[in-house]
Write a protein that holds these residues in place. Structure first.
Motif, PDB file in Angstrom:
ATOM      1  N   LEU A   6       0.869  -1.170   0.000  1.00  0.00           N
ATOM      2  CA  LEU A   6       0.000   0.000   0.000  1.00  0.00           C
ATOM      3  C   LEU A   6       0.913   1.229   0.000  1.00  0.00           C
ATOM      4  CD1 LEU A   6      -2.982   1.005   0.329  1.00  0.00           C
ATOM      5  CD2 LEU A   6      -2.473   1.188   2.768  1.00  0.00           C
ATOM      6  N   VAL A   7       0.630   2.182  -0.866  1.00  0.00           N
ATOM      7  CA  VAL A   7       1.444   3.405  -0.927  1.00  0.00           C
ATOM      8  C   VAL A   7       0.509   4.613  -0.926  1.00  0.00           C
ATOM      9  CG1 VAL A   7       3.351   2.359  -2.211  1.00  0.00           C
ATOM     10  CG2 VAL A   7       1.466   3.411  -3.461  1.00  0.00           C
ATOM     11  N   ILE A   8       1.063   5.752  -0.567  1.00  0.00           N
ATOM     12  CA  ILE A   8       0.307   7.000  -0.648  1.00  0.00           C
ATOM     13  C   ILE A   8       0.878   7.804  -1.813  1.00  0.00           C
ATOM     14  CG2 ILE A   8      -0.427   9.097   0.561  1.00  0.00           C
ATOM     15  CD1 ILE A   8      -1.357   6.554   1.991  1.00  0.00           C
ATOM     16  N   VAL A   9       0.025   8.075  -2.793  1.00  0.00           N
ATOM     17  CA  VAL A   9       0.441   8.859  -3.954  1.00  0.00           C
ATOM     18  C   VAL A   9       0.172  10.330  -3.623  1.00  0.00           C
ATOM     19  CG1 VAL A   9       0.085   9.260  -6.414  1.00  0.00           C
ATOM     20  CG2 VAL A   9      -0.178   6.955  -5.477  1.00  0.00           C
ATOM     21  N   TYR A  10       1.260  11.088  -3.493  1.00  0.00           N
ATOM     22  CA  TYR A  10       1.173  12.481  -3.048  1.00  0.00           C
ATOM     23  C   TYR A  10       1.311  13.421  -4.242  1.00  0.00           C
ATOM     24  CZ  TYR A  10       2.676  16.760  -0.602  1.00  0.00           C
ATOM     25  OH  TYR A  10       2.806  18.043  -0.143  1.00  0.00           O
ATOM     26  N   GLU A  11       0.254  14.141  -4.561  1.00  0.00           N
ATOM     27  CA  GLU A  11       0.337  15.185  -5.594  1.00  0.00           C
ATOM     28  C   GLU A  11       0.668  16.517  -4.939  1.00  0.00           C
ATOM     29  OE1 GLU A  11      -3.004  15.417  -8.265  1.00  0.00           O
ATOM     30  OE2 GLU A  11      -3.153  13.232  -8.416  1.00  0.00           O
ATOM     31  N   LYS A  12      -0.115  16.881  -3.908  1.00  0.00           N
ATOM     32  CA  LYS A  12       0.170  18.041  -3.064  1.00  0.00           C
ATOM     33  C   LYS A  12      -0.533  17.804  -1.732  1.00  0.00           C
ATOM     34  CE  LYS A  12      -3.274  20.826  -5.450  1.00  0.00           C
ATOM     35  NZ  LYS A  12      -3.887  22.078  -5.179  1.00  0.00           N
ATOM     36  N   HIS A  13      -0.315  18.714  -0.761  1.00  0.00           N
ATOM     37  CA  HIS A  13      -0.752  18.405   0.602  1.00  0.00           C
ATOM     38  C   HIS A  13      -2.250  18.125   0.714  1.00  0.00           C
ATOM     39  CE1 HIS A  13      -1.931  22.630   0.562  1.00  0.00           C
ATOM     40  NE2 HIS A  13      -2.706  22.342   1.591  1.00  0.00           N
ATOM     41  N   ASP A  14      -3.033  18.704  -0.184  1.00  0.00           N
ATOM     42  CA  ASP A  14      -4.471  18.448  -0.111  1.00  0.00           C
ATOM     43  C   ASP A  14      -4.947  17.540  -1.251  1.00  0.00           C
ATOM     44  OD1 ASP A  14      -4.113  20.234  -2.143  1.00  0.00           O
ATOM     45  OD2 ASP A  14      -5.651  21.656  -1.500  1.00  0.00           O
ATOM     46  N   ASN A  15      -4.006  16.815  -1.859  1.00  0.00           N
ATOM     47  CA  ASN A  15      -4.396  15.856  -2.905  1.00  0.00           C
ATOM     48  C   ASN A  15      -3.500  14.619  -2.835  1.00  0.00           C
ATOM     49  OD1 ASN A  15      -5.459  14.550  -5.070  1.00  0.00           O
ATOM     50  ND2 ASN A  15      -5.356  16.305  -6.459  1.00  0.00           N
ATOM     51  N   MET A  58       5.850   9.112  -3.847  1.00  0.00           N
ATOM     52  CA  MET A  58       5.288   7.878  -3.314  1.00  0.00           C
ATOM     53  C   MET A  58       5.664   7.794  -1.838  1.00  0.00           C
ATOM     54  SD  MET A  58       4.127   6.864  -6.148  1.00  0.00           S
ATOM     55  CE  MET A  58       3.504   5.295  -5.650  1.00  0.00           C
ATOM     56  N   LEU A  59       4.679   7.938  -0.963  1.00  0.00           N
ATOM     57  CA  LEU A  59       4.971   7.992   0.474  1.00  0.00           C
ATOM     58  C   LEU A  59       4.558   6.699   1.180  1.00  0.00           C
ATOM     59  CD1 LEU A  59       3.791  11.645   1.216  1.00  0.00           C
ATOM     60  CD2 LEU A  59       6.026  10.840   0.428  1.00  0.00           C
ATOM     61  N   ALA A  60       5.226   6.435   2.298  1.00  0.00           N
ATOM     62  CA  ALA A  60       4.886   5.260   3.106  1.00  0.00           C
ATOM     63  C   ALA A  60       3.521   5.473   3.759  1.00  0.00           C
ATOM     64  CB  ALA A  60       5.955   5.050   4.175  1.00  0.00           C
ATOM     65  N   PRO A  61       2.736   4.418   3.897  1.00  0.00           N
ATOM     66  CA  PRO A  61       1.384   4.565   4.438  1.00  0.00           C
ATOM     67  C   PRO A  61       1.384   4.650   5.968  1.00  0.00           C
ATOM     68  CG  PRO A  61       1.768   2.293   3.861  1.00  0.00           C
ATOM     69  CD  PRO A  61       3.023   3.031   3.490  1.00  0.00           C
ATOM     70  N   THR A  62       1.878   5.758   6.513  1.00  0.00           N
ATOM     71  CA  THR A  62       1.874   5.930   7.970  1.00  0.00           C
ATOM     72  C   THR A  62       0.429   6.067   8.447  1.00  0.00           C
ATOM     73  OG1 THR A  62       1.926   8.329   7.765  1.00  0.00           O
ATOM     74  CG2 THR A  62       4.069   7.195   7.880  1.00  0.00           C
ATOM     75  N   PRO A  63       0.161   5.808   9.714  1.00  0.00           N
ATOM     76  CA  PRO A  63      -1.202   6.006  10.215  1.00  0.00           C
ATOM     77  C   PRO A  63      -1.711   7.428   9.972  1.00  0.00           C
ATOM     78  CG  PRO A  63       0.046   4.731  11.793  1.00  0.00           C
ATOM     79  CD  PRO A  63       1.037   5.186  10.738  1.00  0.00           C
ATOM     80  N   GLU A  64      -0.815   8.429  10.104  1.00  0.00           N
ATOM     81  CA  GLU A  64      -1.257   9.819   9.906  1.00  0.00           C
ATOM     82  C   GLU A  64      -1.743  10.046   8.465  1.00  0.00           C
ATOM     83  OE1 GLU A  64       1.628   8.903  11.232  1.00  0.00           O
ATOM     84  OE2 GLU A  64       1.505   9.649  13.296  1.00  0.00           O
ATOM     85  N   LEU A  65      -0.999   9.499   7.496  1.00  0.00           N
ATOM     86  CA  LEU A  65      -1.406   9.679   6.094  1.00  0.00           C
ATOM     87  C   LEU A  65      -2.648   8.856   5.785  1.00  0.00           C
ATOM     88  CD1 LEU A  65       2.064   9.765   4.272  1.00  0.00           C
ATOM     89  CD2 LEU A  65       0.519  11.674   4.721  1.00  0.00           C
ATOM     90  N   ARG A  66      -2.726   7.672   6.362  1.00  0.00           N
ATOM     91  CA  ARG A  66      -3.913   6.841   6.105  1.00  0.00           C
ATOM     92  C   ARG A  66      -5.166   7.550   6.608  1.00  0.00           C
ATOM     93  NH1 ARG A  66      -2.560   0.488   6.437  1.00  0.00           N
ATOM     94  NH2 ARG A  66      -4.703   0.437   5.762  1.00  0.00           N
ATOM     95  N   THR A  67      -5.049   8.227   7.742  1.00  0.00           N
ATOM     96  CA  THR A  67      -6.187   8.993   8.259  1.00  0.00           C
ATOM     97  C   THR A  67      -6.631  10.046   7.245  1.00  0.00           C
ATOM     98  OG1 THR A  67      -5.677   8.653  10.583  1.00  0.00           O
ATOM     99  CG2 THR A  67      -6.805  10.691  10.037  1.00  0.00           C
TER     100      THR A  67
END
Ligand SMILES: C[S@@+](CC[C@H](N)C(=O)[O-])C[C@H]1O[C@@H](n2cnc3c(N)ncnc32)[C@H](O)[C@@H]1O
Length: 135
Positions: A6-15, A58-67
């Motif tokens: 599972l990864v977090i795809v980061y475009e910008k802080h609100d996307n 591509m960011l790690a799926p930390t609990p904070e980002l998953r929230t």
């Protein structure tokens, strides 16, 4: 990153959005087409490029980002309340936690990180449909 992660795809802080890495899939957004196979073997935090030479991180799926990215099936807890709960309960690695009311799982992922690697979180919800964060 590996196939199945599972990864977090980061475009910008609100996307940002969650994605599951699958060797044969592509991610398509306003920046173009990103091949998952280009992500495999790269480190979390990497900048990856589309067919139009645009990029996302591509960011790690930390609990904070998953929230921040999970689909809200219910009202959820955010980082300020999660911090209060984990400190107030004096949770540390090896604790055993029983959570009632999983909801969207926002609190659950943080509980799991606090008690890791030897603790355990059991969570229950009387509503059958579980958290949707990995979709
Ligand atoms: C506000 S949500 C929880 C949100 C969750 N803490 C989060 O951060 O994502 C409340 C959840 O509690 C569940 N719930 C309410 N009463 C319950 C009960 N008696 N036993 C189990 N689950 C219950 C509801 O179905 C709902 O999914």
């Amino acid at each position: 990153m590996s196939d199945g992660d599972l990864v977090i795809v980061y475009e910008k802080h609100d996307n940002m959005k969650a994605a599951k890495v699958r060797e044969n899939l592509v991610l398509q957004n306003r920046f173009g087409v990103f091949k998952h196979s280009d992500w495999i073997g790269r480190l979390f935090g990497s900048k990856v490029f589309s067919n139009k030479s645009e990029f996302v991180y591509m960011l790690a799926p930390t609990p904070e980002l998953r929230t921040l990215v999970l689909s809200h099936r219910t009202q959820i807890l955010y980082v300020a309340d999660i911090s209060f709960v984990t400190i107030y309960l004096e949770l540390v690695p090896s604790c055993l936690v029983l959570e009632s009311g999983t909801g969207s799982g926002s609190l659950t992922t943080s509980l799991a990180r606090v008690v890791a690697p030897t603790g355990h979180v059991y969570t229950f919800d009387f509503h059958e449909k579980g958290p949707a964060s990995a979709r």
